[in-house]
Design a protein around this motif. Structure first.
Motif, PDB file in Angstrom:
ATOM      1  N   ARG A  68       0.811  -1.227   0.000  1.00 56.72           N
ATOM      2  CA  ARG A  68       0.000   0.000   0.000  1.00 56.72           C
ATOM      3  C   ARG A  68       0.836   1.265   0.000  1.00 56.72           C
ATOM      4  NH1 ARG A  68      -2.215  -4.225   1.722  1.00 56.72           N
ATOM      5  NH2 ARG A  68      -4.463  -4.615   1.567  1.00 56.72           N
ATOM      6  N   GLY A  69       2.134   1.095  -0.004  1.00 57.73           N
ATOM      7  CA  GLY A  69       3.007   2.263  -0.032  1.00 57.73           C
ATOM      8  C   GLY A  69       3.038   3.040   1.268  1.00 57.73           C
ATOM      9  N   ILE A  70       2.713   2.386   2.372  1.00 58.76           N
ATOM     10  CA  ILE A  70       2.773   3.038   3.687  1.00 58.76           C
ATOM     11  C   ILE A  70       4.169   2.847   4.254  1.00 58.76           C
ATOM     12  CG2 ILE A  70       1.820   3.128   6.016  1.00 58.76           C
ATOM     13  CD1 ILE A  70      -0.781   1.941   4.885  1.00 58.76           C
ATOM     14  N   ASP A  71       4.885   3.928   4.436  1.00 67.75           N
ATOM     15  CA  ASP A  71       6.269   3.896   4.913  1.00 67.75           C
ATOM     16  C   ASP A  71       6.263   3.974   6.446  1.00 67.75           C
ATOM     17  OD1 ASP A  71       8.982   4.054   5.261  1.00 67.75           O
ATOM     18  OD2 ASP A  71       9.185   6.090   4.470  1.00 67.75           O
ATOM     19  N   VAL A  72       6.506   2.845   7.085  1.00 62.89           N
ATOM     20  CA  VAL A  72       6.498   2.784   8.547  1.00 62.89           C
ATOM     21  C   VAL A  72       7.929   2.885   9.055  1.00 62.89           C
ATOM     22  CG1 VAL A  72       5.837   1.452  10.573  1.00 62.89           C
ATOM     23  CG2 VAL A  72       4.422   1.353   8.520  1.00 62.89           C
ATOM     24  N   ARG A  73       8.204   3.902   9.841  1.00 56.22           N
ATOM     25  CA  ARG A  73       9.537   4.109  10.419  1.00 56.22           C
ATOM     26  C   ARG A  73       9.504   3.709  11.892  1.00 56.22           C
ATOM     27  NH1 ARG A  73      11.963   8.299   7.315  1.00 56.22           N
ATOM     28  NH2 ARG A  73      11.176   8.118   5.174  1.00 56.22           N
ATOM     29  N   LEU A  74       9.984   2.531  12.180  1.00 55.94           N
ATOM     30  CA  LEU A  74       9.962   2.008  13.549  1.00 55.94           C
ATOM     31  C   LEU A  74      11.120   2.581  14.363  1.00 55.94           C
ATOM     32  CD1 LEU A  74       9.133  -1.739  12.773  1.00 55.94           C
ATOM     33  CD2 LEU A  74       7.540   0.088  13.418  1.00 55.94           C
ATOM     34  N   ASP A  75      10.914   2.651  15.668  1.00 59.96           N
ATOM     35  CA  ASP A  75      11.936   3.118  16.600  1.00 59.96           C
ATOM     36  C   ASP A  75      12.414   4.525  16.237  1.00 59.96           C
ATOM     37  OD1 ASP A  75      13.462   2.853  18.876  1.00 59.96           O
ATOM     38  OD2 ASP A  75      15.122   1.843  17.863  1.00 59.96           O
ATOM     39  N   GLN A  76      11.483   5.359  15.782  1.00 61.97           N
ATOM     40  CA  GLN A  76      11.817   6.742  15.431  1.00 61.97           C
ATOM     41  C   GLN A  76      10.782   7.662  16.089  1.00 61.97           C
ATOM     42  OE1 GLN A  76      12.947   7.738  11.434  1.00 61.97           O
ATOM     43  NE2 GLN A  76      13.561   5.640  10.943  1.00 61.97           N
TER      44      GLN A  76
END
Length: 395
Positions: A68-76
């Protein structure tokens, strides 16, 4: 259009879905303080004793976001918002610009002013890392004390019991689950917990946790002493408003939003546990999802999606029993009628609240199949077409 979402819970991810429903070409970036993909927090109760693996805990696999093109930035972690520049600042100092921003960074556990609450062996449960830490500590404990007899406290108590600990629950209110049950329903649930070997103490306040640097039990204000090598504090949550407040957004108990889920800052919206709507912070998943759908639609450019509040409704599983509480669970005055039926031996209880021959609230403990019908009648706000006794029948 670039939409930035702060948070990675139910409100955040449901908002992302709603944005894409309206604007499939939207660029979405999700910033999460945690190291993990979105997971429903109620599943932590089964993850705690090891009934679920980490992969089973996740609501969606990583591929779902990529597709889906969702850019998930973890630990940020986002540490600051600049509404004037339409930008957020991350903990490492980087700046990310947005066209529209959603605050969905939830809440944090409230810890009452209990002496020695900072000692080793004292926990709150809000995240995967919390659950992992509690599980590891439980390996060297024999008994546990849970402070708080709400849903999280009771399910945590069951998880600790599954880990082999002797468990006691201490609740301030006169009965367990005061937000979802009345006294009669709580009596049925208490009987169930006692049969599981979980002790409950109500109308009690924890004054001091015993032990110089490590939990060893607790002293209650009425003089009772409760043993507990592990103490879990479950006293509710508070809205995580720090970043919003420092950015100059209007904040009371939560971030103030209007019916479109807009905050006081241009192009900044909020949804879920972080927000306050018409003086109310719901703190329940149904409200988070409903708010997310409205916020996401408006973030995506629809602009006319409206939120009018959520009928308080929880469908839960407590100690293996399905519990639904919806609408008014207690009559506020004599113009309302209450109808009850109970089967304590099988952990079942039913209560209906009626006004002007309309169903306005209900408690269903142990009746999962009846929940859709009852909840539907309450939402319809239409006169009942069947006798209340028929709805009250427990078979």
């Amino acid at each position: 259009m670039h939409v930035v979402i702060i948070g990675n819970g139910a409100a955040a991810i449901n908002s992302a879905r709603a944005v894409l429903n309206v604007q499939p070409s939207a660029e979405i970036t999700v910033f999460s303080e945690e190291r993990y993909l979105y997971y429903p927090r109620p599943k932590l109760w089964d993850f705690l004793p090891g009934k679920l693996s980490l992969d089973e805990l996740y609501f969606y696999p990583a591929a779902w976001y990529e597709e889906r093109g969702i850019d998930v930035r973890l630990d940020q972690k986002v540490v600051a918002i600049n509404p004037t520049d339409h930008a957020v600042t991350l903990q490492d100092g980087r700046t990310v610009r947005y066209d529209r921003l959603l605050l969905a960074n939830g809440g944090f556990p409230f810890v009452p002013p209990i002496q020695n609450a900072q000692n080793a062996g004292v926990f709150t449960l809000r995240s995967i890392d919390d659950a992992l830490a509690i599980r590891a500590y439980a390996e060297k404990a024999r008994s546990a004390l849970v402070i708080g007899g709400g849903l999280l406290g009771l399910e945590s108590a069951r998880g600790l019991r599954d880990l082999g600990l002797a468990v006691t629950v201490v609740e301030l209110a006169p009965w367990l689950l005061p937000r979802q049950l009345d006294q009669a329903g709580a009596d049925v649930l208490t009987h169930r917990f006692e049969s599981m070997g979980i002790r409950t103490i109500t109308e009690a306040v924890c004054d001091r946790i015993d032990g110089e640097d490590r939990a060893a039990g607790a002293h209650l204000k009425d003089g009772q002493y409760v043993p507990g090598d592990l103490v879990l504090i479950s006293a509710g949550i508070r809205c995580n408003t720090t970043v919003a407040s420092e950015a100059g957004l209007q904040v009371d108990r939560g971030v103030i939003v209007d019916e479109h889920m807009r905050t006081s800052a241009p192009d900044v919206y909020a949804a879920g546990d972080v927000c306050e709507f018409r003086g109310r912070c719901y703190g329940i998943i149904p409200a988070a999802i409903e708010q997310a759908r409205v916020a996401g639609a408006n973030l995506g450019g629809q602009h006319d999606a409206v939120y009018s509040g959520t009928i308080p409704s929880n469908t839960l599983k407590v100690a293996g029993i399905d519990l639904t509480s919806v609408g008014l669970i207690s009559a506020p005055d004599s113009s309302y009628q209450e109808f009850r039926a109970a089967d304590p031996d099988h952990g079942r209880y039913k209560k209906l609240v009626v006004k002007d021959n309309k169903l306005v609230g209900a408690i269903l403990l142990g009746f999962p199949k009846e929940m859709p019908r009852i909840a539907g009648l309450i939402r319809q706000e239409a006169p009942l077409e069947v006798p209340v006794e028929e709805l009250l029948h427990i078979g």
